[in-house]
Design an enzyme around this catalytic site. Structure first.
Site, PDB file in Angstrom:
ATOM      1  N   GLU A 265     -45.218  84.456 -24.602  1.00 46.92           N
ATOM      2  CA  GLU A 265     -45.546  83.207 -23.916  1.00 46.92           C
ATOM      3  C   GLU A 265     -44.289  82.400 -23.598  1.00 46.92           C
ATOM      4  O   GLU A 265     -44.166  81.826 -22.503  1.00 46.92           O
ATOM      5  CB  GLU A 265     -46.519  82.387 -24.764  1.00 46.92           C
ATOM      6  CG  GLU A 265     -47.892  83.019 -24.908  1.00 46.92           C
ATOM      7  CD  GLU A 265     -48.573  83.285 -23.577  1.00 46.92           C
ATOM      8  OE1 GLU A 265     -48.543  82.388 -22.710  1.00 46.92           O
ATOM      9  OE2 GLU A 265     -49.113  84.381 -23.392  1.00 46.92           O
TER      10      GLU A 265
ATOM     11  N   HIS B 156     -42.549  83.596 -20.454  1.00 47.21           N
ATOM     12  CA  HIS B 156     -43.065  83.099 -19.177  1.00 47.21           C
ATOM     13  C   HIS B 156     -42.354  81.802 -18.785  1.00 47.21           C
ATOM     14  O   HIS B 156     -42.073  81.561 -17.604  1.00 47.21           O
ATOM     15  CB  HIS B 156     -44.573  82.841 -19.269  1.00 47.21           C
ATOM     16  CG  HIS B 156     -45.422  84.064 -19.114  1.00 47.21           C
ATOM     17  ND1 HIS B 156     -45.325  84.901 -18.036  1.00 47.21           N
ATOM     18  CD2 HIS B 156     -46.416  84.567 -19.905  1.00 47.21           C
ATOM     19  CE1 HIS B 156     -46.203  85.882 -18.152  1.00 47.21           C
ATOM     20  NE2 HIS B 156     -46.869  85.709 -19.279  1.00 47.21           N
TER      21      HIS B 156
ATOM     22  N   GLU C  42     -46.038  89.631 -15.867  1.00 50.51           N
ATOM     23  CA  GLU C  42     -46.470  90.086 -17.188  1.00 50.51           C
ATOM     24  C   GLU C  42     -45.493  91.110 -17.762  1.00 50.51           C
ATOM     25  O   GLU C  42     -45.139  91.047 -18.949  1.00 50.51           O
ATOM     26  CB  GLU C  42     -47.871  90.696 -17.096  1.00 50.51           C
ATOM     27  CG  GLU C  42     -48.978  89.669 -17.036  1.00 50.51           C
ATOM     28  CD  GLU C  42     -49.031  88.818 -18.296  1.00 50.51           C
ATOM     29  OE1 GLU C  42     -48.985  89.376 -19.410  1.00 50.51           O
ATOM     30  OE2 GLU C  42     -49.105  87.590 -18.167  1.00 50.51           O
TER      31      GLU C  42
END
Length: 261
Positions: free
Chosen positions: A123, A126, A184
């Site tokens: 996370e 990102h 991703e």
């Protein structure tokens, strides 16, 4: 009220145009990090108002321990803020400006500290790869004149929900806007190196996705619903594992041995 983001975006478009991600992917990035941090803070405040924050000290300390170890290896002067949310959702997020949220349901799927480090590392990646900026920039580019500052800071509207989804909070607002396959894959690659540099066993990332796969079916984990199927990413992680293991062994040799319980 902060300066209109429309003005900032227009100036940025002239001055910067396209950028590239950490792995060299073309990236439209129109907003300075200060404005992205404002959006991240607004989204984080909204989540805290709408979702109970856990008061379980042991769980809070455990998540904080893992997050501190991972973020210590992020090349940034951001002070990361962590919240544990009391919800059965198997979910987690990170937002621009250094905001991290982990739902207690994720602790039932991420079975140990290395698996949780894989979640948090993914996370955070990102954010550090500017994926939120790229997604919001693409939205702005297709809606000329959109005042993002008003949309983010204003009342709950479909546009506000959509913007929060672009920042990575789609599942929480019922607006499923999953990151693209390239984003991703990039977050997986950066995240597994990040956790390895922190001294967490990178093989935990593979075990995490195996757990996710086993938990699929009629009601898969929320985290899984916003990500591609585990099989392909497990294969990619396995290809990356020799390099990640070397980083892990080097970190361990320098004394980085997290012991989060």
């Amino acid at each position: 009220m902060p300066a209109r983001l429309t003005t900032v975006a227009a100036l940025s478009l002239v001055a910067a145009g396209c950028a590239t991600s950490p792995t060299g992917q073309p990236q439209l990035r129109l907003f300075p990090e200060s404005q992205m941090a404002q959006m991240g803070a607004a989204a984080f405040d909204a989540i805290q108002k709408e979702t109970p924050v856990s008061e379980d000290r042991s769980r809070i300390a455990y998540v904080q321990c893992v997050a501190d170890a991972v973020t210590a290896n992020v090349a940034s002067d951001v002070q990361w803020e962590v919240r544990v949310f009391d919800s059965p959702q198997a979910n987690a997020f990170a937002l621009p400006g250094g905001k991290i949220g982990v739902y207690t349901g994720m602790l039932d799927v991420a079975a140990d500290q290395s698996q949780l480090a894989a979640v948090i590392g993914h996370e955070i990646s990102h954010v550090t790869a500017h994926h939120g900026n790229a997604r919001v920039s693409a939205q702005y580019a297709t809606q000329a004149g959109l005042d993002l500052a008003a949309a983010v800071a204003g009342p709950q509207t479909p546009m506000r929900q959509q913007l929060f989804g672009l920042l990575g909070l789609g599942a929480q607002y019922g607006v499923l806007l999953p990151y693209g396959r390239a984003q991703e894959s990039e977050a997986d690659a950066i995240g597994v190196d990040l956790m390895a540099r922190a001294g967490f066993d990178p093989r935990g990332a593979i075990e995490l996705w195996r757990n996710m796969s086993r938990q699929g079916g009629a009601k898969p984990p929320t985290f899984l619903s916003t990500h591609p199927s585990p099989e392909g990413r497990i294969a990619a992680l396995e290809r990356q594992m020799p390099d990640a293991m070397r980083l892990y062994e080097a970190a361990q040799a320098t004394g980085k041995r997290p012991d989060c319980r």
